[in-house]
Design a protein around this motif. Structure first.
Motif, PDB file in Angstrom:
ATOM      1  N   ALA A  44       0.838  -1.210   0.000  1.00 20.57           N
ATOM      2  CA  ALA A  44       0.000   0.000   0.000  1.00 20.57           C
ATOM      3  C   ALA A  44       0.872   1.259   0.000  1.00 20.57           C
ATOM      4  N   GLU A  45       1.951   1.235   0.777  1.00 21.30           N
ATOM      5  CA  GLU A  45       2.852   2.382   0.823  1.00 21.30           C
ATOM      6  C   GLU A  45       3.604   2.557  -0.496  1.00 21.30           C
ATOM      7  N   LEU A  46       4.033   1.446  -1.093  1.00 20.35           N
ATOM      8  CA  LEU A  46       4.700   1.531  -2.402  1.00 20.35           C
ATOM      9  C   LEU A  46       3.751   2.100  -3.457  1.00 20.35           C
ATOM     10  N   THR A  47       2.503   1.676  -3.408  1.00 22.02           N
ATOM     11  CA  THR A  47       1.505   2.195  -4.347  1.00 22.02           C
ATOM     12  C   THR A  47       1.311   3.693  -4.137  1.00 22.02           C
ATOM     13  N   ALA A  48       1.261   4.130  -2.884  1.00 25.97           N
ATOM     14  CA  ALA A  48       1.100   5.561  -2.595  1.00 25.97           C
ATOM     15  C   ALA A  48       2.295   6.367  -3.119  1.00 25.97           C
ATOM     16  N   ILE A  49       3.499   5.829  -2.987  1.00 29.47           N
ATOM     17  CA  ILE A  49       4.684   6.524  -3.499  1.00 29.47           C
ATOM     18  C   ILE A  49       4.618   6.602  -5.021  1.00 29.47           C
ATOM     19  N   ASN A  50       4.247   5.522  -5.666  1.00 26.35           N
ATOM     20  CA  ASN A  50       4.150   5.527  -7.133  1.00 26.35           C
ATOM     21  C   ASN A  50       3.055   6.468  -7.620  1.00 26.35           C
ATOM     22  N   THR A  51       1.967   6.571  -6.886  1.00 24.49           N
ATOM     23  CA  THR A  51       0.908   7.526  -7.219  1.00 24.49           C
ATOM     24  C   THR A  51       1.445   8.949  -7.109  1.00 24.49           C
ATOM     25  N   PHE A  52       2.195   9.214  -6.054  1.00 21.27           N
ATOM     26  CA  PHE A  52       2.839  10.519  -5.880  1.00 21.27           C
ATOM     27  C   PHE A  52       3.750  10.840  -7.063  1.00 21.27           C
ATOM     28  N   LEU A  53       4.558   9.871  -7.477  1.00 19.42           N
ATOM     29  CA  LEU A  53       5.488  10.098  -8.582  1.00 19.42           C
ATOM     30  C   LEU A  53       4.781  10.406  -9.893  1.00 19.42           C
ATOM     31  N   SER A  54       3.633   9.806 -10.095  1.00 20.36           N
ATOM     32  CA  SER A  54       2.915  10.024 -11.357  1.00 20.36           C
ATOM     33  C   SER A  54       2.040  11.275 -11.323  1.00 20.36           C
ATOM     34  N   SER A  55       1.896  11.896 -10.167  1.00 18.74           N
ATOM     35  CA  SER A  55       1.085  13.103 -10.037  1.00 18.74           C
ATOM     36  C   SER A  55       1.822  14.303 -10.632  1.00 18.74           C
ATOM     37  N   SER A  56       1.109  15.095 -11.386  1.00 23.47           N
ATOM     38  CA  SER A  56       1.733  16.299 -11.943  1.00 23.47           C
ATOM     39  C   SER A  56       1.617  17.491 -10.993  1.00 23.47           C
ATOM     40  N   SER A  57       0.809  17.370  -9.949  1.00 22.30           N
ATOM     41  CA  SER A  57       0.600  18.510  -9.062  1.00 22.30           C
ATOM     42  C   SER A  57       1.305  18.384  -7.712  1.00 22.30           C
ATOM     43  N   GLU A  58       1.690  17.192  -7.311  1.00 25.66           N
ATOM     44  CA  GLU A  58       2.327  17.002  -6.008  1.00 25.66           C
ATOM     45  C   GLU A  58       3.839  17.006  -6.154  1.00 25.66           C
ATOM     46  N   ARG A  59       4.513  17.734  -5.272  1.00 26.07           N
ATOM     47  CA  ARG A  59       5.984  17.795  -5.317  1.00 26.07           C
ATOM     48  C   ARG A  59       6.657  17.158  -4.122  1.00 26.07           C
ATOM     49  N   VAL A  60       5.924  16.991  -3.011  1.00 26.09           N
ATOM     50  CA  VAL A  60       6.536  16.477  -1.786  1.00 26.09           C
ATOM     51  C   VAL A  60       5.661  15.384  -1.184  1.00 26.09           C
ATOM     52  N   LEU A  61       6.317  14.322  -0.712  1.00 22.40           N
ATOM     53  CA  LEU A  61       5.643  13.278   0.055  1.00 22.40           C
ATOM     54  C   LEU A  61       6.516  12.977   1.260  1.00 22.40           C
ATOM     55  N   ILE A  62       5.879  12.850   2.419  1.00 19.94           N
ATOM     56  CA  ILE A  62       6.588  12.549   3.670  1.00 19.94           C
ATOM     57  C   ILE A  62       6.191  11.154   4.127  1.00 19.94           C
ATOM     58  N   LEU A 131      13.077  26.777  -5.198  1.00 21.98           N
ATOM     59  CA  LEU A 131      13.346  27.853  -6.154  1.00 21.98           C
ATOM     60  C   LEU A 131      14.087  27.405  -7.405  1.00 21.98           C
ATOM     61  N   SER A 132      15.042  26.499  -7.244  1.00 24.14           N
ATOM     62  CA  SER A 132      15.935  26.184  -8.367  1.00 24.14           C
ATOM     63  C   SER A 132      15.601  24.896  -9.116  1.00 24.14           C
ATOM     64  N   ARG A 133      14.754  24.047  -8.546  1.00 26.44           N
ATOM     65  CA  ARG A 133      14.448  22.762  -9.178  1.00 26.44           C
ATOM     66  C   ARG A 133      12.935  22.520  -9.184  1.00 26.44           C
ATOM     67  N   PRO A 134      12.176  23.294  -9.971  1.00 26.19           N
ATOM     68  CA  PRO A 134      10.718  23.165  -9.954  1.00 26.19           C
ATOM     69  C   PRO A 134      10.193  21.820 -10.457  1.00 26.19           C
ATOM     70  N   ASN A 135      11.010  21.054 -11.165  1.00 23.82           N
ATOM     71  CA  ASN A 135      10.565  19.759 -11.675  1.00 23.82           C
ATOM     72  C   ASN A 135      11.062  18.572 -10.856  1.00 23.82           C
ATOM     73  N   LEU A 136      11.718  18.853  -9.734  1.00 29.49           N
ATOM     74  CA  LEU A 136      12.248  17.799  -8.879  1.00 29.49           C
ATOM     75  C   LEU A 136      11.236  17.490  -7.778  1.00 29.49           C
ATOM     76  N   LYS A 137      10.886  16.229  -7.650  1.00 22.77           N
ATOM     77  CA  LYS A 137      10.012  15.802  -6.557  1.00 22.77           C
ATOM     78  C   LYS A 137      10.883  15.470  -5.348  1.00 22.77           C
ATOM     79  N   VAL A 138      10.302  15.631  -4.151  1.00 20.95           N
ATOM     80  CA  VAL A 138      11.060  15.391  -2.927  1.00 20.95           C
ATOM     81  C   VAL A 138      10.304  14.381  -2.073  1.00 20.95           C
ATOM     82  N   LEU A 139      11.001  13.315  -1.704  1.00 24.41           N
ATOM     83  CA  LEU A 139      10.451  12.268  -0.844  1.00 24.41           C
ATOM     84  C   LEU A 139      11.239  12.304   0.457  1.00 24.41           C
ATOM     85  N   ILE A 140      10.537  12.533   1.561  1.00 23.26           N
ATOM     86  CA  ILE A 140      11.174  12.769   2.860  1.00 23.26           C
ATOM     87  C   ILE A 140      10.774  11.665   3.830  1.00 23.26           C
ATOM     88  N   SER A 141      11.758  11.105   4.541  1.00 24.65           N
ATOM     89  CA  SER A 141      11.423  10.191   5.636  1.00 24.65           C
ATOM     90  C   SER A 141      11.810  10.852   6.952  1.00 24.65           C
TER      91      SER A 141
END
Length: 168
Positions: A44-62, A131-141
């Motif tokens: 379920a968590e892997l699916t949530a991360i993959n959903t985050f990665l495919s989202s065009s509007s979300e940039r951060v997942l914790i 500011l400098s990487r608008p196309n970079l997604k960030v995954l935080i633990s």
């Protein structure tokens, strides 16, 4: 950047590690605590991360959880399942990131910040990335006690924060 490789044949040292470099110290079954054990029960968590990665509007997942519950092992499984074309880099709280290092940070893909609750420069790191990487997604633990500060840092940096941006 790039001159060291041209002259010495070695790339510049970088705080941005490949998944293999990041997990190498934890990939030995000789050690009691390692990440070589089978990955079980976190689909379920892997699916949530993959959903985050495919989202065009979300940039951060914790990803938030107590120590030892498998946050880093989840990140390893996530990075192993990515297509080879996906650029993913890791950094950890013990890494000292200097302004010149941002030249080596990919412009797209995913930056994984493991154990972000231990990173004293997280606010500055997030602000620069926002500011400098608008196309970079960030995954935080993080551990739960670090979540309020990370939420504050995300809001302050310009990323913003919503409660649904957190996996627990």
């Amino acid at each position: 950047p790039g001159w060291r490789k041209d002259f010495l044949g070695e790339p510049d040292p970088s705080p941005w590690l490949t998944p293999e470099e990041f997990f190498r110290p934890l990939a030995s079954r000789v050690k009691v605590f390692n990440h070589d054990w089978s990955f079980v029960g976190r689909q379920a968590e892997l699916t949530a991360i993959n959903t985050f990665l495919s989202s065009s509007s979300e940039r951060v997942l914790i990803i938030s959880g107590r120590g030892g519950v498998g946050k880093s092992r989840l990140l390893r499984a996530f990075s192993e399942d990515l297509p080879a074309t996906t650029n993913v880099v890791f950094t950890s709280s013990s890494t000292d990131i200097k302004p010149k290092d941002f030249e080596l940070l990919p412009t797209g893909g995913v930056l994984v910040i493991d154990d972000a609750h231990e990173n004293p420069d997280l606010s500055q790191l997030l602000g620069t990335i926002a500011l400098s990487r608008p196309n970079l997604k960030v995954l935080i633990s993080t551990r739960p006690y670090g979540l309020p500060q990370i939420q504050h840092d995300l809001t302050r940096s310009g990323f913003g924060f919503k409660a649904e941006d957190t996996l627990r």
